[in-house]
Write a protein that holds these residues in place. Structure first.
Motif, PDB file in Angstrom:
ATOM      1  N   SER A  57      36.203  48.892 -45.159  1.00 16.54           N
ATOM      2  CA  SER A  57      35.601  48.675 -46.468  1.00 16.54           C
ATOM      3  C   SER A  57      35.155  50.001 -47.052  1.00 16.54           C
ATOM      4  O   SER A  57      34.747  50.914 -46.330  1.00 16.54           O
ATOM      5  N   ARG A  58      35.211  50.106 -48.368  1.00  8.21           N
ATOM      6  CA  ARG A  58      34.745  51.295 -49.067  1.00  8.21           C
ATOM      7  C   ARG A  58      33.290  51.155 -49.508  1.00  8.21           C
ATOM      8  O   ARG A  58      32.710  52.096 -50.034  1.00  8.21           O
ATOM      9  N   ALA A 166      42.039  49.111 -48.562  1.00 10.93           N
ATOM     10  CA  ALA A 166      40.986  50.104 -48.392  1.00 10.93           C
ATOM     11  C   ALA A 166      41.534  51.503 -48.188  1.00 10.93           C
ATOM     12  O   ALA A 166      40.970  52.479 -48.694  1.00 10.93           O
ATOM     13  N   TYR A 167      42.650  51.630 -47.448  1.00  8.84           N
ATOM     14  CA  TYR A 167      43.088  52.953 -47.017  1.00  8.84           C
ATOM     15  C   TYR A 167      44.505  53.324 -47.437  1.00  8.84           C
ATOM     16  O   TYR A 167      44.917  54.468 -47.225  1.00  8.84           O
ATOM     17  N   GLU A 521      40.888  63.131 -52.841  1.00  4.15           N
ATOM     18  CA  GLU A 521      40.346  61.812 -53.187  1.00  4.15           C
ATOM     19  C   GLU A 521      38.989  61.949 -53.846  1.00  4.15           C
ATOM     20  O   GLU A 521      38.182  62.812 -53.480  1.00  4.15           O
ATOM     21  N   SER A 523      35.852  59.187 -55.203  1.00  5.05           N
ATOM     22  CA  SER A 523      35.426  57.784 -55.245  1.00  5.05           C
ATOM     23  C   SER A 523      33.962  57.710 -55.635  1.00  5.05           C
ATOM     24  O   SER A 523      33.214  58.687 -55.523  1.00  5.05           O
ATOM     25  N   GLN A 525      30.610  54.550 -55.825  1.00  5.17           N
ATOM     26  CA  GLN A 525      30.198  53.193 -55.493  1.00  5.17           C
ATOM     27  C   GLN A 525      28.748  52.995 -55.890  1.00  5.17           C
ATOM     28  O   GLN A 525      27.995  53.955 -56.043  1.00  5.17           O
ATOM     29  N   ALA A 539      33.036  49.578 -55.582  1.00  3.76           N
ATOM     30  CA  ALA A 539      33.541  50.869 -55.094  1.00  3.76           C
ATOM     31  C   ALA A 539      34.923  51.058 -55.689  1.00  3.76           C
ATOM     32  O   ALA A 539      35.702  50.101 -55.808  1.00  3.76           O
ATOM     33  N   GLU A 604      37.002  47.925 -55.142  1.00  2.00           N
ATOM     34  CA  GLU A 604      36.491  46.907 -54.240  1.00  2.00           C
ATOM     35  C   GLU A 604      35.211  46.335 -54.829  1.00  2.00           C
ATOM     36  O   GLU A 604      34.397  47.063 -55.403  1.00  2.00           O
ATOM     37  N   ARG A 626      44.447  47.674 -54.444  1.00  2.00           N
ATOM     38  CA  ARG A 626      44.961  49.038 -54.521  1.00  2.00           C
ATOM     39  C   ARG A 626      46.366  48.991 -55.102  1.00  2.00           C
ATOM     40  O   ARG A 626      47.188  48.174 -54.686  1.00  2.00           O
TER      41      ARG A 626
END
Length: 1000
Positions: A57-58, A166-167, A521, A523, A525, A539, A604, A626
């Motif tokens: 999970s992010r 997630a990845y 990357e 990100s 959240q 996120a 997410e 994604r």
């Protein structure tokens, strides 16, 4: 025997670079400390609780828990194995099917440790370090976990089910996340030594870890240095493996006469005094200038030594040469690694961080001496009838042929050059720099942006290779080659070459592989808004990833005139000719270069649905999506929907569905056509191994024998040979290669489980907790190959793949037969999107601990129990579209990573009291059926002991005894190698280790 000496110069330069980075980090932090203002009293007194980040999970929050089946192991679990490499512990877990590792010599992956979650393929197991990707070590994207610094590992989290949302790509089976203690403080020294009961295979490991806070806690720097070694062990050093590795090619030399130019059958039967012997089999050359028959081993005269006697059993079975003693049972290792990491808080909104990972190690695999064998010019030799070394008995056979002056085939193993050894050196580094922090004034929002670059350089030096052209010149020379090198070359019987001839035909080759990965990357959240049941959390981010791969083989290993196969309907190869190579020994290879990149967007949501209701203390929905634009397959999407239902304080339900994707790798897409020699197994009158056209096979002896015979004729076995055809080798020539037209793989997974902790205060059960999870994973459009053995089985309808026995069936189009001998001479194992892979089962884990005094016993400390249990419900594979699903549940075969026990478990009991601790482990692998046969292998149980004592507050001593009862591995034939599956069964026997840890 020690592995080759490490190259200290390269290590020294890279280590200095790592130390320089660490020193610079310390200097920067010190400077920042000098310039920073003292913290206010409120800042000093303020305390925060770090958000919990869960693999898969992010989203991070203080009370978050995994919604996927998860198993966690820690540093103490690793130390209990007594091993110096992490794969030993990982492969003990029921969630993993052991694959290539330290006991994988042939096939081998150069000493790498690759992990295989759910048995769905190492390339479908995503490996992370601190939640970020690790530089791959192979063209298929597989990660070598040997490069991860063992001394800093805090724990390893493994989740099952797709995690692509997630990845990104590769997480079809799940994720293994290696979490490092990058906030270590203090000084720790660790040393360990181990050895087997036989006094061999010694292992050593040493590490030094330094770390501490800087700038009044605003930053932290850690540096870890490690060294580990493992000695190699040969198959000959264990009774169960000393006779193994059967091969049709021996140092004595042999021939299979052309089916269009066979010697007199009457002469053959008279010579061997056998009225039923065929003239189509292989014939070998004794040292006394006589001939022997491979079929039923007639007239064999042993030169002595286990290398020959192991499989040469006159009157009992076919002759095969015993290569096993010359292979490695355990690969050597000489490894150095370093890790430097640090972080520093610039202000309340920004913290910079970085890390540098470096690993250099050397390993090697070793095979029996180079064979040059086969049925086409690319894999064997042709000897002219004028060769002066031809002995009288062989000449009488040659003169009885319809064309007595024709050349004939020579297969030969070149013992005079020694074993084939591939020494692998890996030089790997990966650096990360980033900034993270809170978005001040925007609720609890935070961000993280980083850039990461990794490079893996692999150099492989191969010795024991043979120059084909040089050998052929010696054979063609009127004087047998004496004018080319002293003594010439007598191939009939054992060959003692002069030093000049060894130099003339021997070759050393060097291959270089370079792999790079860049990840950028960003990100963020945080909480979007507060709902009645809690915060709606978000996120999201963007990632760019680029992978490049380059393989540069030695010029002497490049194939000559390879022809890329045409890919027909359904992705089955239906054309192409095998290419030759100047070198015999290791398989010839073509250069490979490729690049892929992707731009990916992910988001997410954690949606709290209900809370504080009867039987619904908290109900959350976790949604993820994604979308990715790959340079190879275009846009693909992945998603997930998971539920976390806290029924009450001590009972939680979890589960969900996930769609995962895996884009084809560089190797799968762009690998050139290379030659290979896949095993098809020995002929069997009851099983499915070997060549179905062999008159002794179950196919020719079964109810459909007439259809099998007709199909063999249609494939090219001559009418003169069809009713006498035998195939005495276990391997066939083949080709492997990539396919630029591949599409992405997709998987759909479903999981559901319960987590329970004891609600009772009774000291007997207050420390009891358990979890049980069901998983179901189905992968479609699977990228892979149909192996040579499966090609033969499918063509000859072993599982209903070709009910009409048509020669144009897709399986039959995957291989050709040599028009002279009738033997398979090209099995095309070329990548394609094949069909479907399915697996399902149940994982269970139980933890129970209690204090002896609390349950009315003497105050003798604490006791804890742990059980991790796996039940495999189903494991099926469909090799080709429209073909049958082959159930592999509870079976084992002769390929690494293809062992699927229905039951597998790892359990332990541990006791501790003050300075002392003692523990025991129980490793269980359930019974297995040998796939395609009626053979059943018993279950196996291994027991291990471990213990420790704190000598002082800072120094502790530990020990392990693994395989306490000295159990031998389960032996079966044909095994993966060494008559067993060395990744599944313990091959080393009882072994001991002792370790010392000092922390200040």
């Amino acid at each position: 025997m020690n592995v080759h000496k490490f190259r200290n110069g390269l290590l020294g330069s890279t280590m200095i670079a790592g130390l320089t980075v660490a020193a610079a980090s310390l200097a920067l932090a010190s400077a920042a400390q000098a310039q920073s203002a003292p913290q206010s009293q409120s800042q000093e007194e303020a305390t925060t609780i770090d958000d919990i980040v869960v693999t898969g999970s992010r989203i991070a929050r203080q009370d978050y828990a995994s919604t996927s089946p998860i198993v966690t192991v820690n540093a103490e679990d690793f130390q209990a194995t007594g091993s110096v490499t992490l794969d030993t512990l990982i492969n003990d877990l029921p969630q993993f099917v052991p694959s290539i590792n330290s006991t994988s010599n042939n096939p081998s992956n150069g000493g790498q440790a690759n992990i295989n979650l759910r048995g769905l393929g190492t390339q479908r197991t995503l490996v992370l370090m601190n939640g970020r990707r690790v530089i791959p070590s192979n063209s298929d994207g597989t990660v070598d976990i040997n490069i991860i610094p063992t001394s800093l590992i805090k724990n390893v989290e493994v989740i099952s089910g797709g995690a692509s949302a997630a990845y990104g790509s590769d997480a079809l089976a799940g994720v293994a996340n290696f979490i490092l203690n990058d906030s270590f403080t203090g000084v720790q020294i660790d040393a360990q030594y181990g050895v087997t009961e036989e006094g061999d295979g010694a292992t050593e490991s040493y590490s030094l870890t330094l770390g501490g806070d800087v700038a009044d806690g605003r930053g932290n720097v850690v540096l870890s240095l490690g060294r580990s070694t493992r000695e190699q062990i040969f198959n000959r050093d264990r009774a169960f493996s000393s006779i193994s590795g059967p091969s049709g090619t021996s140092p004595l030399g042999s021939t299979v006469f052309d089916s269009t130019n066979l010697p007199s059958l009457t002469l053959v039967r008279s010579y061997f005094s056998d009225a039923t012997l065929t003239n189509t089999g292989a014939f070998g050359f004794n040292n006394n200038n006589t001939l022997f028959s491979y079929v039923r081993t007639r007239n064999f005269v042993s030169p002595g030594g286990i290398d020959y006697d192991g499989f040469a059993r006159p009157g009992v079975g076919d002759y095969v040469y015993n290569t096993g003693p010359l292979n490695l049972l355990q690969l050597g290792l000489d490894r150095w690694n370093a890790y430097a990491g640090g972080n520093f808080e610039l202000n309340a909104a920004a913290e910079v961080y970085g890390s540098l990972l470096f690993t250099e190690y050397e390993s090697a695999n070793e095979l029996a001496a180079s064979p040059a064998a086969g049925n086409v010019p690319a894999t064997g030799f042709r000897v002219p009838s004028t060769n002066p070394f031809i002995p009288a008995d062989l000449r009488s056979f040659l003169l009885s042929r319809p064309n007595p002056t024709g050349s004939f085939l020579l297969n030969k193993r070149f013992n005079a050059l020694g074993g084939r050894r591939a020494t692998e050196n890996y030089n790997v580094y990966q650096g990360t720099v980033g900034v993270r922090g809170d978005l001040v004034g925007l609720r609890d929002w935070s961000y993280d942006a980083y850039a990461q670059y990794g490079r893996d350089l692999r150099t492989s030096v191969q010795t024991g290779n043979v120059s084909r052209s040089s050998v052929q010149r010696l054979l063609d020379a009127p004087d047998g080659g004496a004018s080319l090198c002293a003594g010439g070359f007598d191939p009939f019987g054992e060959t003692a070459l002069s030093p000049a001839c060894v130099t003339y035909i021997g070759r050393t080759a060097q291959n270089v592989t370079e792999q790079e990965q860049t990840v950028v990357e960003a990100s963020l959240q945080g909480s979007l808004l507060e709902l009645p049941a809690g915060d709606l959390r978000f996120a999201g981010g963007i990632q760019y990833r680029q992978d490049t791969f380059a393989f540069r083989p030695d010029a002497s290993l490049a194939q000559t005139n390879p022809v890329t196969p045409h890919l027909g309907a359904g992705g089955l190869a239906d054309g192409g000719n095998i290419g030759g190579s100047e070198i015999a020994g290791f398989n010839p290879s073509q250069p490979l270069r490729g690049e892929t990149n992707s731009t990916e967007f992910f988001l997410e949501l954690l949606v709290p649905l209900l809370s504080d209701l009867p039987f619904i203390q908290q109900l959350d929905l976790n949604l993820g999506y994604r979308t990715s634009d790959y340079s190879t397959v275009g846009w693909v999407s992945a998603y997930k929907a998971d539920v976390d239902w806290e029924i009450f304080d001590n009972l939680r339900a979890r589960g969900g569905v996930q769609r995962a994707v895996r884009a084809p790798s560089i190797g799968e897409l762009f690998a050139p056509v290379n030659t290979s020699f896949p095993s098809v197994g020995a002929v069997s009158g009851t099983g499915r191994s070997g060549d179905p056209c062999d008159i002794r096979s179950s196919y020719r002896l079964g109810p459909n024998a007439a259809q099998v015979r007709a199909l063999c004729l249609a494939q090219g076995i001559s009418a003169a040979a069809i009713d006498a055809y035998v195939f005495t080798n276990n391997q066939v020539p083949g080709i492997t290669g990539g396919n630029p037209n591949l599409e992405e793989e997709t998987s759909d997974s479903f999981t559901a489980g319960l987590v329970i902790t004891s609600p009772y205060t009774n000291p007997w059960i207050s420390g009891l907790s358990a979890s049980i999870d069901y998983y179901n994973i189905e992968i479609e459009n699977v990228i892979g190959t149909i192996g040579a053995s499966a090609q033969l089985q499918g063509c000859f309808n072993a599982q209903g793949q070709n009910p009409t026995y048509s020669p144009t069936n897709g399986y039959c189009s995957l291989f050709d037969r040599d028009p002279l001998s009738g033997n398979v001479n090209q099995a095309r194992e070329v990548n394609a999107n094949l069909a479907t892979l399915k697996t399902s089962g149940v994982d269970a884990q139980v933890d129970w601990n209690f204090v002896l005094a609390d349950i009315g016993m003497p105050d003798w400390g604490n006791v804890s129990f742990n059980l991790v249990l796996g039940w495999l419900e189903n494991r099926e594979r469909q090799d080709a579209p429209g073909g049958p699903f082959i159930n592999r549940t509870g079976t084992i075969d002769s390929v690494f990573g293809n062992t699927f026990p229905e039951w597998k478990s790892l359990s332990s009991v541990n006791w501790s009291m003050g300075r002392y601790a003692l523990g025991a482990r129980w490793r269980h692998v359930g019974e297995l059926d040998q796939f395609g046969t009626a053979v059943q292998l018993d279950s196996v149980n291994y027991f291990d002991l471990n213990g420790s004592v704190d000598l002082t507050e800072s120094v502790s001593l530990r020990f392990t005894v693994n395989n306490l009862t000295n159990e031998d591995p389960i032996v079966y034939s044909p095994g993966v190698q060494a008559n067993t599956d060395p990744s599944t069964y313990d091959t080393l026997g009882r072994r001991y280790s002792v370790g010392l840890t000092a922390k200040f």
